[in-house]
Scaffold this motif. Structure first.
Motif, PDB file in Angstrom:
ATOM      1  N   ARG A   1      -2.446   5.681 -15.045  1.00 31.24           N
ATOM      2  CA  ARG A   1      -3.226   4.545 -15.551  1.00 31.24           C
ATOM      3  C   ARG A   1      -2.510   3.147 -15.113  1.00 31.24           C
ATOM      4  O   ARG A   1      -3.064   2.168 -14.728  1.00 31.24           O
ATOM      5  CB  ARG A   1      -3.208   4.425 -17.250  1.00 31.24           C
ATOM      6  N   ALA A   2      -1.205   2.991 -14.882  1.00 29.12           N
ATOM      7  CA  ALA A   2      -0.560   1.772 -14.455  1.00 29.12           C
ATOM      8  C   ALA A   2      -0.771   1.546 -12.919  1.00 29.12           C
ATOM      9  O   ALA A   2      -0.681   0.181 -12.458  1.00 29.12           O
ATOM     10  CB  ALA A   2       0.829   1.921 -14.478  1.00 29.12           C
ATOM     11  N   LEU A   3      -1.557   2.541 -12.298  1.00 25.80           N
ATOM     12  CA  LEU A   3      -1.617   2.294 -10.795  1.00 25.80           C
ATOM     13  C   LEU A   3      -3.494   1.856 -10.724  1.00 25.80           C
ATOM     14  O   LEU A   3      -3.545   1.593  -9.399  1.00 25.80           O
ATOM     15  CB  LEU A   3      -1.444   3.483 -10.112  1.00 25.80           C
ATOM     16  N   LEU A   4      -4.139   2.058 -11.584  1.00 23.98           N
ATOM     17  CA  LEU A   4      -5.521   1.820 -11.443  1.00 23.98           C
ATOM     18  C   LEU A   4      -6.374   0.768 -11.998  1.00 23.98           C
ATOM     19  O   LEU A   4      -5.867   0.199 -13.025  1.00 23.98           O
ATOM     20  CB  LEU A   4      -6.118   3.290 -12.283  1.00 23.98           C
ATOM     21  N   ALA A   5      -7.343   0.229 -11.036  1.00 27.37           N
ATOM     22  CA  ALA A   5      -7.982  -0.824 -11.599  1.00 27.37           C
ATOM     23  C   ALA A   5      -8.948  -0.451 -12.869  1.00 27.37           C
ATOM     24  O   ALA A   5      -9.258   0.786 -13.165  1.00 27.37           O
ATOM     25  CB  ALA A   5      -8.907  -1.452 -10.453  1.00 27.37           C
TER      26      ALA A   5
ATOM     27  N   ASP B   1       0.778  -1.342  -0.039  1.00 25.53           N
ATOM     28  CA  ASP B   1       0.028   0.066   0.108  1.00 25.53           C
ATOM     29  C   ASP B   1       0.817   1.159   0.042  1.00 25.53           C
ATOM     30  O   ASP B   1       0.572   2.233  -0.754  1.00 25.53           O
ATOM     31  CB  ASP B   1      -0.937   0.009   1.357  1.00 25.53           C
ATOM     32  N   GLU B   2       1.903   1.101   0.932  1.00 31.02           N
ATOM     33  CA  GLU B   2       2.805   2.504   0.991  1.00 31.02           C
ATOM     34  C   GLU B   2       3.556   2.635  -0.279  1.00 31.02           C
ATOM     35  O   GLU B   2       3.757   3.791  -0.857  1.00 31.02           O
ATOM     36  CB  GLU B   2       3.715   2.268   2.288  1.00 31.02           C
ATOM     37  N   GLU B   3       3.783   1.568  -0.941  1.00 29.15           N
ATOM     38  CA  GLU B   3       4.558   1.687  -2.260  1.00 29.15           C
ATOM     39  C   GLU B   3       3.885   2.340  -3.394  1.00 29.15           C
ATOM     40  O   GLU B   3       4.335   3.096  -4.150  1.00 29.15           O
ATOM     41  CB  GLU B   3       5.281   0.493  -2.865  1.00 29.15           C
ATOM     42  N   ILE B   4       2.623   1.763  -3.521  1.00 28.81           N
ATOM     43  CA  ILE B   4       1.570   2.241  -4.330  1.00 28.81           C
ATOM     44  C   ILE B   4       1.150   3.977  -4.115  1.00 28.81           C
ATOM     45  O   ILE B   4       1.125   4.624  -5.185  1.00 28.81           O
ATOM     46  CB  ILE B   4       0.246   1.515  -4.316  1.00 28.81           C
ATOM     47  N   LEU B   5       1.222   4.380  -2.851  1.00 28.56           N
ATOM     48  CA  LEU B   5       1.033   5.487  -2.457  1.00 28.56           C
ATOM     49  C   LEU B   5       2.351   6.385  -2.726  1.00 28.56           C
ATOM     50  O   LEU B   5       1.999   7.365  -3.453  1.00 28.56           O
ATOM     51  CB  LEU B   5       0.638   5.578  -1.120  1.00 28.56           C
ATOM     52  N   ARG B   6       3.297   6.004  -2.658  1.00 32.23           N
ATOM     53  CA  ARG B   6       4.566   6.550  -3.069  1.00 32.23           C
ATOM     54  C   ARG B   6       4.474   7.086  -4.611  1.00 32.23           C
ATOM     55  O   ARG B   6       4.580   8.111  -5.135  1.00 32.23           O
ATOM     56  CB  ARG B   6       5.754   5.962  -2.822  1.00 32.23           C
ATOM     57  N   ARG B   7       3.969   5.975  -5.426  1.00 37.37           N
ATOM     58  CA  ARG B   7       4.147   6.155  -7.048  1.00 37.37           C
ATOM     59  C   ARG B   7       2.842   6.992  -7.126  1.00 37.37           C
ATOM     60  O   ARG B   7       2.901   7.668  -8.074  1.00 37.37           O
ATOM     61  CB  ARG B   7       3.897   4.631  -7.643  1.00 37.37           C
ATOM     62  N   TYR B   8       1.822   6.903  -6.525  1.00 35.75           N
ATOM     63  CA  TYR B   8       0.624   7.722  -6.980  1.00 35.75           C
ATOM     64  C   TYR B   8       0.886   9.269  -6.462  1.00 35.75           C
ATOM     65  O   TYR B   8       0.499  10.307  -7.456  1.00 35.75           O
ATOM     66  CB  TYR B   8      -0.469   7.215  -6.010  1.00 35.75           C
ATOM     67  N   ALA B   9       1.667   9.304  -5.488  1.00 33.31           N
ATOM     68  CA  ALA B   9       1.929  10.840  -5.125  1.00 33.31           C
ATOM     69  C   ALA B   9       2.878  11.308  -6.174  1.00 33.31           C
ATOM     70  O   ALA B   9       2.929  12.756  -6.477  1.00 33.31           O
ATOM     71  CB  ALA B   9       2.770  10.834  -3.790  1.00 33.31           C
TER      72      ALA B   9
END
Length: 311
Positions: free
Chosen positions: A210-214, A193-201
């Motif tokens: 797009r690479a992060l989204l369902a 979760d924390e890694e995805i949040l970092r990439r999202y930020a």
């Protein structure tokens, strides 16, 4: 209490300080946002102060404070004229709902584990479907475990009326809240979760988002309509705007605190808190709570000055 007024004042302050944090969480469950919870807690102390000489110790100070706080909430709903309940998902239209910073929950050492962690965003949103008295009765019974007799005393009503409130509340929540009470508790953040949040930020363009989204991702942001689907969400998130973002967590979920610098503005303005829901390594939902008051709940300022480089 038979103590002197000075001793009563000292006792009240100490007792209230001991229970202040859990009272704040209680008021958040009832009101659905931190700003209103702050006001309810403050009014609870004022009413307790005025009534301190009448506290007889028949119930614990904790129970007494909860009773006062619950009635402060009910009175606030009457004063504000809250007579209707929502249709549709409150996360899509309600501007009353807001996130609860996990850092505040970490300070709540008095409440039991279940009561402390029952701030899952889906449950808080579902509670908004309940009229105020049903909401209060449900929280006191199904979150804190109060008996119908105790709730009747707190609400100054009959036990039969409490049982009716609970029956109607549970009937409504069966349609809107997670079925298993274990799912009412805030989830635990993972390293993923924390890694995805970092990439999202750090994302700035549609393809990175797009690479992060369902595929069926949903972005809610009252009072604006939701954005649904990966294509629309990627375009929306990838707009060329000047953001500053800060990672956080709220209601047990990864969150992002966002500041926007508008063209020509000398500073960044606190704008929105995004609370993410992640499943199977993809963001399936982002609940955006728009307004500086939500940012302030995390102890963040209303404005930020731009970074400057030194020569």
């Amino acid at each position: 209490m038979s103590d002197s007024p000075g001793e009563q004042a000292v006792w009240l302050q100490r007792a209230f300080d001991e229970h202040r944090r859990e009272l704040h969480v209680h008021c958040y469950r009832l009101a659905g946002n931190v700003t209103d919870a702050d006001d309810l807690v403050q009014e609870t102390f004022l009413r307790a102060w005025r009534a301190r000489g009448r506290f007889e110790g028949r119930a614990s100070a904790r129970t007494w404070f909860y009773r006062i706080a619950t009635n402060v909430f009910l009175d606030s709903r009457k004063a504000a004229g809250h007579r209707t309940v929502p249709s549709g998902d409150p996360l899509e239209w309600s501007t009353e709902l807001g996130p609860y910073p996990d850092a505040l929950l970490a300070d709540d050492l008095q409440a039991g584990l279940a009561a402390r962690e029952t701030v899952e965003l889906a449950l808080i949103a579902a509670l908004m479907y309940l009229p105020a008295r049903q909401r209060a009765a449900f929280v006191l019974r199904d979150v804190y475990g109060w008996t119908p007799q105790e709730i009747a005393g707190a609400l100054d009503t009959a036990v039969a009326a409490v049982n009716s409130l609970l029956q109607r509340a549970r009937h409504t929540l069966r349609r809107h809240a997670p079925a298993d009470p274990l799912d009412w508790r805030r989830p635990q953040l993972t390293g993923e979760d924390e890694e995805i949040l970092r990439r999202y930020a750090n994302a700035r363009d549609p393809e990175t988002f797009r690479a992060l989204l369902a595929e069926d991702v949903r972005i809610t942001m009252p009072p604006e309509p939701p954005v649904v689907g990966i294509d629309a969400a990627a375009r929306f998130l990838g707009r060329p705007l000047d953001w500053r973002t800060f990672p956080a967590s709220a209601n047990g979920r990864p969150a992002l605190i966002n500041y926007l610098r508008r063209p020509g503005s000398p500073h960044y303005e606190a704008l929105v808190v995004d609370v993410l829901r992640i499943e199977d390594g993809k963001i399936v939902e982002s609940n955006a709570f728009v307004g500086a008051r939500h940012v302030a709940a995390f102890g963040m300022p209303a404005t930020l000055v731009p970074w400057t480089s030194k020569s």
